[in-house]
Write a protein that holds these residues in place. Structure first.
Motif, mmCIF file in Angstrom:
data_model
loop_
_atom_site.group_PDB
_atom_site.id
_atom_site.type_symbol
_atom_site.label_atom_id
_atom_site.label_comp_id
_atom_site.label_asym_id
_atom_site.label_seq_id
_atom_site.Cartn_x
_atom_site.Cartn_y
_atom_site.Cartn_z
ATOM 1 N N LEU A 42 -5.013 14.099 -13.576
ATOM 2 C CA LEU A 42 -3.839 13.984 -12.709
ATOM 3 C C LEU A 42 -4.099 14.619 -11.346
ATOM 4 C CD1 LEU A 42 -0.891 14.595 -15.189
ATOM 5 C CD2 LEU A 42 -1.676 12.438 -14.210
ATOM 6 N N ILE A 43 -4.851 15.707 -11.331
ATOM 7 C CA ILE A 43 -5.220 16.329 -10.057
ATOM 8 C C ILE A 43 -6.038 15.341 -9.227
ATOM 9 C CG2 ILE A 43 -6.648 18.131 -8.993
ATOM 10 C CD1 ILE A 43 -5.785 19.937 -11.407
ATOM 11 N N VAL A 44 -6.983 14.656 -9.867
ATOM 12 C CA VAL A 44 -7.799 13.656 -9.162
ATOM 13 C C VAL A 44 -6.907 12.526 -8.649
ATOM 14 C CG1 VAL A 44 -9.643 11.941 -9.426
ATOM 15 C CG2 VAL A 44 -9.902 14.227 -10.430
ATOM 16 N N LEU A 45 -5.961 12.102 -9.462
ATOM 17 C CA LEU A 45 -5.049 11.026 -9.056
ATOM 18 C C LEU A 45 -4.262 11.409 -7.807
ATOM 19 C CD1 LEU A 45 -4.097 8.207 -9.934
ATOM 20 C CD2 LEU A 45 -2.339 9.330 -11.278
ATOM 21 N N VAL A 46 -3.748 12.617 -7.768
ATOM 22 C CA VAL A 46 -2.993 13.080 -6.603
ATOM 23 C C VAL A 46 -3.924 13.217 -5.393
ATOM 24 C CG1 VAL A 46 -1.650 14.999 -5.652
ATOM 25 C CG2 VAL A 46 -1.142 14.117 -7.925
ATOM 26 N N ALA A 47 -5.154 13.657 -5.623
ATOM 27 C CA ALA A 47 -6.116 13.756 -4.518
ATOM 28 C C ALA A 47 -6.392 12.370 -3.930
ATOM 29 C CB ALA A 47 -7.415 14.404 -4.994
ATOM 30 N N LEU A 48 -6.492 11.359 -4.769
ATOM 31 C CA LEU A 48 -6.671 9.995 -4.270
ATOM 32 C C LEU A 48 -5.440 9.541 -3.481
ATOM 33 C CD1 LEU A 48 -8.435 8.405 -7.363
ATOM 34 C CD2 LEU A 48 -9.446 8.784 -5.092
ATOM 35 N N GLY A 49 -4.253 9.921 -3.949
ATOM 36 C CA GLY A 49 -3.026 9.621 -3.197
ATOM 37 C C GLY A 49 -3.057 10.274 -1.830
ATOM 38 N N HIS A 50 -3.553 11.504 -1.779
ATOM 39 C CA HIS A 50 -3.677 12.200 -0.494
ATOM 40 C C HIS A 50 -4.672 11.497 0.411
ATOM 41 C CE1 HIS A 50 -1.231 15.849 -0.502
ATOM 42 N NE2 HIS A 50 -1.325 15.776 -1.801
ATOM 43 N N ALA A 51 -5.734 10.963 -0.163
ATOM 44 C CA ALA A 51 -6.714 10.226 0.646
ATOM 45 C C ALA A 51 -6.058 9.008 1.289
ATOM 46 C CB ALA A 51 -7.908 9.805 -0.212
ATOM 47 N N LEU A 52 -5.195 8.344 0.546
ATOM 48 C CA LEU A 52 -4.476 7.200 1.114
ATOM 49 C C LEU A 52 -3.503 7.643 2.209
ATOM 50 C CD1 LEU A 52 -3.821 5.134 -2.118
ATOM 51 C CD2 LEU A 52 -5.377 4.543 -0.253
ATOM 52 N N VAL A 53 -2.818 8.750 1.969
ATOM 53 C CA VAL A 53 -1.908 9.280 2.988
ATOM 54 C C VAL A 53 -2.686 9.626 4.250
ATOM 55 C CG1 VAL A 53 -0.411 11.237 3.595
ATOM 56 C CG2 VAL A 53 -0.144 10.097 1.391
ATOM 57 N N TRP A 54 -3.826 10.275 4.074
ATOM 58 C CA TRP A 54 -4.658 10.630 5.223
ATOM 59 C C TRP A 54 -5.003 9.390 6.031
ATOM 60 C CZ3 TRP A 54 -6.015 14.629 8.038
ATOM 61 C CH2 TRP A 54 -7.094 14.521 8.894
ATOM 62 N N THR A 56 0.834 -1.200 0.000
ATOM 63 C CA THR A 56 0.000 0.000 0.000
ATOM 64 C C THR A 56 0.868 1.249 0.000
ATOM 65 O OG1 THR A 56 -1.718 -1.221 1.185
ATOM 66 C CG2 THR A 56 -1.900 1.169 1.175
ATOM 67 N N ILE A 57 1.959 1.230 0.748
ATOM 68 C CA ILE A 57 2.911 2.349 0.763
ATOM 69 C C ILE A 57 3.442 2.595 -0.653
ATOM 70 C CG2 ILE A 57 5.249 3.008 1.493
ATOM 71 C CD1 ILE A 57 4.587 1.633 4.204
ATOM 72 N N GLY A 58 3.750 1.519 -1.358
ATOM 73 C CA GLY A 58 4.220 1.638 -2.734
ATOM 74 C C GLY A 58 3.163 2.228 -3.650
ATOM 75 N N GLY A 59 1.911 1.871 -3.411
ATOM 76 C CA GLY A 59 0.818 2.445 -4.197
ATOM 77 C C GLY A 59 0.695 3.942 -3.988
ATOM 78 N N VAL A 60 0.864 4.384 -2.750
ATOM 79 C CA VAL A 60 0.840 5.822 -2.466
ATOM 80 C C VAL A 60 2.001 6.498 -3.196
ATOM 81 C CG1 VAL A 60 1.079 7.582 -0.670
ATOM 82 C CG2 VAL A 60 -0.317 5.544 -0.235
ATOM 83 N N HIS A 61 3.164 5.888 -3.122
ATOM 84 C CA HIS A 61 4.340 6.423 -3.804
ATOM 85 C C HIS A 61 4.051 6.618 -5.296
ATOM 86 C CE1 HIS A 61 8.500 6.931 -5.050
ATOM 87 N NE2 HIS A 61 8.380 5.886 -5.842
ATOM 88 N N LEU A 62 3.460 5.609 -5.927
ATOM 89 C CA LEU A 62 3.146 5.716 -7.355
ATOM 90 C C LEU A 62 2.121 6.805 -7.636
ATOM 91 C CD1 LEU A 62 2.988 1.991 -8.532
ATOM 92 C CD2 LEU A 62 4.828 3.657 -8.875
ATOM 93 N N ARG A 108 -11.786 -1.467 3.720
ATOM 94 C CA ARG A 108 -12.626 -1.197 2.553
ATOM 95 C C ARG A 108 -12.358 0.196 1.978
ATOM 96 N NH1 ARG A 108 -17.832 -1.695 4.567
ATOM 97 N NH2 ARG A 108 -17.414 -3.920 4.649
ATOM 98 N N ALA A 109 -12.206 1.200 2.831
ATOM 99 C CA ALA A 109 -11.981 2.568 2.340
ATOM 100 C C ALA A 109 -10.704 2.650 1.508
ATOM 101 C CB ALA A 109 -11.910 3.550 3.511
ATOM 102 N N VAL A 110 -9.673 1.947 1.926
ATOM 103 C CA VAL A 110 -8.419 1.935 1.172
ATOM 104 C C VAL A 110 -8.625 1.205 -0.151
ATOM 105 C CG1 VAL A 110 -6.025 1.097 1.159
ATOM 106 C CG2 VAL A 110 -6.980 2.146 3.227
ATOM 107 N N ARG A 111 -9.320 0.082 -0.117
ATOM 108 C CA ARG A 111 -9.569 -0.682 -1.350
ATOM 109 C C ARG A 111 -10.358 0.150 -2.357
ATOM 110 N NH1 ARG A 111 -11.329 -4.925 2.291
ATOM 111 N NH2 ARG A 111 -13.405 -4.732 1.358
ATOM 112 N N TRP A 112 -11.364 0.884 -1.895
ATOM 113 C CA TRP A 112 -12.164 1.709 -2.798
ATOM 114 C C TRP A 112 -11.334 2.857 -3.368
ATOM 115 C CZ3 TRP A 112 -16.338 0.607 -5.359
ATOM 116 C CH2 TRP A 112 -17.190 -0.377 -4.884
ATOM 117 N N THR A 113 -10.486 3.424 -2.554
ATOM 118 C CA THR A 113 -9.612 4.496 -3.046
ATOM 119 C C THR A 113 -8.658 3.946 -4.097
ATOM 120 O OG1 THR A 113 -9.766 5.593 -0.905
ATOM 121 C CG2 THR A 113 -7.992 6.307 -2.362
ATOM 122 N N GLN A 114 -8.106 2.773 -3.845
ATOM 123 C CA GLN A 114 -7.221 2.145 -4.824
ATOM 124 C C GLN A 114 -7.973 1.820 -6.113
ATOM 125 O OE1 GLN A 114 -5.921 -1.107 -2.343
ATOM 126 N NE2 GLN A 114 -3.985 -0.099 -1.857
ATOM 127 N N ALA A 115 -9.203 1.332 -5.994
ATOM 128 C CA ALA A 115 -10.002 1.025 -7.181
ATOM 129 C C ALA A 115 -10.301 2.306 -7.967
ATOM 130 C CB ALA A 115 -11.296 0.328 -6.778
#
Length: 165
Positions: free
Chosen positions: A139-151, A40-46, A98-105
């Motif tokens: 790309l803005i949405v993608l970074v926002a999803l990354g922020h959701a994972l960081v949060w 999951t950490i790697g996914g945030v990195h990407l 589940r919240a992380v899985r949905w964010t990843q999806a």
């Protein structure tokens, strides 16, 4: 703001976020002890690195040489989408909330949209935008999803992979 200026600022910001994320991860060595959390950490990195790379290619190609940004968006989005799809497929069995899985999806969907706009930028025309502009929005949405994972990591790290929602 023109596309070149946007992508210059965007790339620099994403590279900064990538470095900040690795500093956070380095300070939290307990996160790397669990294999599923490491994935999951790697996914945030990407979620920060790949948009940064797309932004660089968009600057190089710009509106004058659209093939450069289009090809890079497709290739990088496929890499990101496949990587995140692997995370999503493994997440259900490893206790990822589940919240992380949905964010990843959601991230997989955004990567797919980025690849589509790279292949067919004319799809943006009905919106009154260019392909490179729609790419920027995605790309803005993608970074926002990354922020959701960081949060999720920063405020609920105790619940990650413990079965809590």
């Amino acid at each position: 703001m023109d596309a070149s200026t946007f992508y210059a600022l965007f790339s620099a910001t994403c590279f900064t976020l990538t470095g900040l994320w690795w500093n956070v991860v380095r300070a939290r060595s307990d996160w790397t002890a669990d294999r599923s959390i490491r994935r999951t950490i790697g996914g945030v990195h990407l979620s920060f690195l790949l948009p940064a790379l797309m932004g660089l290619f968009a600057q190089v190609g710009g509106t004058e040489s659209p093939l450069i940004w289009r090809l890079s968006f497709v290739v990088i989005a496929v890499v990101g989408g496949v990587s995140m799809l692997r995370l999503v497929s493994q997440a259900r069995g490893d206790g990822t909330p589940r919240a992380v899985r949905w964010t990843q999806a959601g991230t997989v969907v955004v990567y797919a949209a980025i690849a589509v706009i790279g292949v067919a930028p004319q799809l943006a025309a009905p919106l009154g935008l260019t392909g490179i502009q729609v790419g920027a929005l995605l790309l803005i949405v993608l970074v926002a999803l990354g922020h959701a994972l960081v949060w999720r990591f920063m405020v609920a790290d105790h619940a990650l992979h413990s079965g809590e929602e």
